[in-house]
Design a protein around this motif. Structure first.
Motif, short mmCIF file in Angstrom:
data_model
loop_
_atom_site.label_atom_id
_atom_site.label_comp_id
_atom_site.label_asym_id
_atom_site.label_seq_id
_atom_site.Cartn_x
_atom_site.Cartn_y
_atom_site.Cartn_z
N UNK A 100 3.13 7.38 10.64
CA UNK A 100 4.29 7.86 10.80
C UNK A 100 4.85 6.69 11.68
N UNK A 101 6.51 6.20 10.16
CA UNK A 101 6.98 5.37 10.44
C UNK A 101 8.56 6.29 10.36
N UNK A 139 -0.05 19.30 1.54
CA UNK A 139 -0.71 18.34 -0.02
C UNK A 139 -0.06 18.01 -0.69
N UNK A 140 -0.15 16.40 -0.80
CA UNK A 140 1.04 15.59 -1.45
C UNK A 140 0.06 15.15 -2.53
N UNK A 141 0.87 14.28 -3.66
CA UNK A 141 0.46 13.99 -5.01
C UNK A 141 0.54 11.99 -5.04
N UNK A 142 0.39 11.46 -5.27
CA UNK A 142 0.37 9.84 -4.95
C UNK A 142 -0.49 8.99 -5.98
N UNK A 163 3.19 8.10 5.92
CA UNK A 163 2.89 7.63 5.21
C UNK A 163 1.57 6.72 4.92
N UNK A 164 1.11 6.88 4.04
CA UNK A 164 -0.64 6.68 3.75
C UNK A 164 -0.90 5.20 2.73
N UNK A 184 -0.01 -1.94 0.39
CA UNK A 184 1.18 -1.02 0.32
C UNK A 184 1.35 0.26 0.91
N UNK A 185 2.15 0.79 1.67
CA UNK A 185 2.41 2.20 2.39
C UNK A 185 3.17 2.95 1.38
N UNK A 186 3.18 4.06 1.19
CA UNK A 186 3.89 4.69 0.10
C UNK A 186 4.04 6.09 1.48
#
Ligand code: FES
Length: 102
Positions: free
Chosen positions: A93-94, A21-24, A99-100, A4-6
């Protein structure tokens, strides 16, 4: 590894001059744009948790702003001891989104 890409950010929100910085979930990631590529790496430094997204980038490495440990963006390898101390993640990139894959 998850299939799954987030989505973590918009493409325009991460520039070479402005990492993010991102929080997933329970993960904190640092997203960099360097030489027209994106990189996603653990956002907390393996040393004492410094904010990797605030580090300077040069020669493909980010320098932690707290005590200067350096990591390769591509591999997460710490440049002195050559150990992969920071985890890295697939990033793409989409449709205008970054997306990670965790
Ligand atoms: S917390 Fe990053 S070098 Fe110390």
């Amino acid at each position: 590894m998850s299939e799954t890409w987030t989505t973590v950010a918009s493409c325009e929100s991460v520039t070479a001059a402005s990492p993010k910085e991102v929080v997933v979930g329970e993960h904190i990631l640092a997203i960099f744009r360097y030489q027209n590529r994106l990189f996603a790496i653990d956002g907390m430094c393996a040393h004492q948790g410094g904010p990797i997204a605030e580090g300077e980038v040069a020669h493909g490495c980010v320098t932690c702003p707290w005590h200067g440990w350096q990591y390769e963006l591509e591999t997460g390898i710490q440049t002195i001891n050559r150990q992969p101390l920071q985890r890295t993640y697939e990033v793409r990139e989409l449709n205008g989104e970054i997306q990670v894959r965790l």
